[in-house]
Design a protein around this motif. Sequence first.
Motif, short mmCIF file in Angstrom:
data_model
loop_
_atom_site.label_atom_id
_atom_site.label_comp_id
_atom_site.label_asym_id
_atom_site.label_seq_id
_atom_site.Cartn_x
_atom_site.Cartn_y
_atom_site.Cartn_z
N ARG A 170 30.21 59.37 22.06
CA ARG A 170 31.24 58.35 21.81
C ARG A 170 31.97 58.02 23.10
O ARG A 170 32.12 56.83 23.45
CB ARG A 170 32.22 58.82 20.75
CG ARG A 170 33.42 57.88 20.57
CD ARG A 170 34.37 58.33 19.48
NE ARG A 170 35.60 57.55 19.51
CZ ARG A 170 35.75 56.32 19.02
NH1 ARG A 170 34.72 55.71 18.47
NH2 ARG A 170 36.90 55.69 19.10
N ARG A 171 32.41 59.04 23.81
CA ARG A 171 33.13 58.80 25.05
C ARG A 171 32.28 58.05 26.07
O ARG A 171 32.75 57.12 26.74
CB ARG A 171 33.62 60.13 25.64
CG ARG A 171 34.77 60.76 24.87
CD ARG A 171 35.40 61.89 25.66
NE ARG A 171 34.47 63.01 25.85
CZ ARG A 171 34.36 64.02 25.01
NH1 ARG A 171 35.12 64.08 23.91
NH2 ARG A 171 33.50 65.01 25.25
N ALA A 172 31.01 58.44 26.17
CA ALA A 172 30.12 57.80 27.14
C ALA A 172 29.88 56.33 26.81
O ALA A 172 29.90 55.46 27.69
CB ALA A 172 28.79 58.55 27.20
N ILE A 173 29.68 56.02 25.53
CA ILE A 173 29.43 54.63 25.13
C ILE A 173 30.69 53.79 25.32
O ILE A 173 30.63 52.67 25.83
CB ILE A 173 28.92 54.58 23.68
CG1 ILE A 173 27.52 55.20 23.59
CG2 ILE A 173 28.89 53.15 23.17
CD1 ILE A 173 27.02 55.40 22.19
N LEU A 174 31.83 54.32 24.90
CA LEU A 174 33.07 53.58 25.09
C LEU A 174 33.33 53.32 26.57
O LEU A 174 33.75 52.22 26.95
CB LEU A 174 34.25 54.35 24.46
CG LEU A 174 34.24 54.47 22.93
CD1 LEU A 174 35.49 55.22 22.46
CD2 LEU A 174 34.17 53.11 22.26
N ASP A 180 38.94 52.09 25.94
CA ASP A 180 39.69 53.34 25.87
C ASP A 180 39.20 54.17 24.69
O ASP A 180 38.62 53.65 23.73
CB ASP A 180 41.19 53.05 25.70
CG ASP A 180 41.79 52.33 26.90
OD1 ASP A 180 41.25 52.51 28.01
OD2 ASP A 180 42.76 51.58 26.71
N GLU A 181 39.49 55.47 24.75
CA GLU A 181 39.01 56.36 23.69
C GLU A 181 39.72 56.12 22.36
O GLU A 181 39.23 56.55 21.31
CB GLU A 181 39.17 57.82 24.11
CG GLU A 181 38.18 58.24 25.19
CD GLU A 181 38.17 59.74 25.43
OE1 GLU A 181 38.47 60.49 24.48
OE2 GLU A 181 37.86 60.14 26.55
N PRO A 253 22.48 57.13 18.47
CA PRO A 253 23.60 57.52 19.33
C PRO A 253 24.82 56.62 19.17
O PRO A 253 25.96 57.07 19.35
CB PRO A 253 23.02 57.43 20.74
CG PRO A 253 21.55 57.55 20.57
CD PRO A 253 21.26 56.88 19.27
N TYR A 254 24.60 55.37 18.80
CA TYR A 254 25.71 54.41 18.72
C TYR A 254 26.58 54.62 17.48
O TYR A 254 27.73 54.16 17.45
CB TYR A 254 25.18 52.98 18.77
CG TYR A 254 24.66 52.63 20.15
CD1 TYR A 254 25.51 52.08 21.11
CD2 TYR A 254 23.34 52.89 20.51
CE1 TYR A 254 25.04 51.78 22.38
CE2 TYR A 254 22.87 52.59 21.77
CZ TYR A 254 23.73 52.05 22.70
OH TYR A 254 23.28 51.76 23.97
#
Length: 358
Positions: A170-174, A180-181, A253-254
Amino acid sequence: MKLLFVGTNPENTGAASHFVALAQAMAAAGHQVGAVVYPDGLIWQGLSQSEVRRYGARFRNVFDLRGYVAVIKAARQLKPDWLVGNFGKEYWPLILIGRLLRIPVALFRHRTPPMKRISAWLIPRLAQRFLAVSQHARQAYLDRGVPGSLVRVLYNPVNTAQCRRDPRQRRAILHSLGLDEDAIVLGYSGRMHRGKGIFPLFEAASAAMAEQPRLHCLWLGDGPDAPALRALAAADVTAGRHHFLGWINDIHPYYSALSMLAFPSIATETFGRVSVEAQAAGVPVLGSDLGGIPETLQTGVTGLLLPPGDVAAWREAILKLCDPALLASMGAAAHDYVEQHFSMRVIASRFLQILTGG
């Protein structure tokens, strides 16, 4: 039990995803599974990391003798208890091969448009098992005269481990999207054409963005109306909050990046695999109340059912799910719901019951 699946479609379709997941589910349950599939196609690739034995073949149509030879050769090697088919072009070949080799045949029907008259009457009666992938689809077949005793329902299985939510992803895609997270991400995944309800969804999402500054929309997919949708977004004041990534072969992953998933079809859907996969990842679903979509979620618990194409209703629902507490509770319930109703373990057990007469 020994099962030989036959599906030589090279395209990435819902039926292909079902084929891969069900074959994997039966293999994971301890059954010996083989699959006659298109060489190096998406089904072939999807089964590459499983215990399913693959046999390459190109079955172009009902008259393709090379396809018959390939299936017969695989059947003589595996000696299956059942032949299993997922695609219309292989219904008649499997019925004929089953008669020749004295192997029962189970056929799945994934679509509700009628088959040709003779096939529609004979195929459900000649196959030892004829299966619909939703109650909605089953009713469509019954409405055309297929006896209810001949049509069983088996939902799409989902590999819940493959859909597991991953905070790092999640962090990597955002981060890759410049978000922002604490961003709230509404997702759409699928083919982009009008029947999928993408334009009413765009209007609803854009209207919701006017009230919720943390809301973004992630569009995963492609299709004939993708250029028009992109142009519409580019001209809107919310342009920077609509993110188009095109077609993604592996969308799992998305799911980790999504806060909620929209399934906004205005044309009837037979089922809705993406709805189940998203819920497996703990993502609540906003779905159109038509076709087989209501069978994929528990309304008010794991998501919400909404009038197809009703922009105001969809806007309100999107804003409602922007509440972190509601997102968290629905997400947890969604994961549990899928484990109980659509997991590979549950569907493999039910398929075995159907094949053995349960």
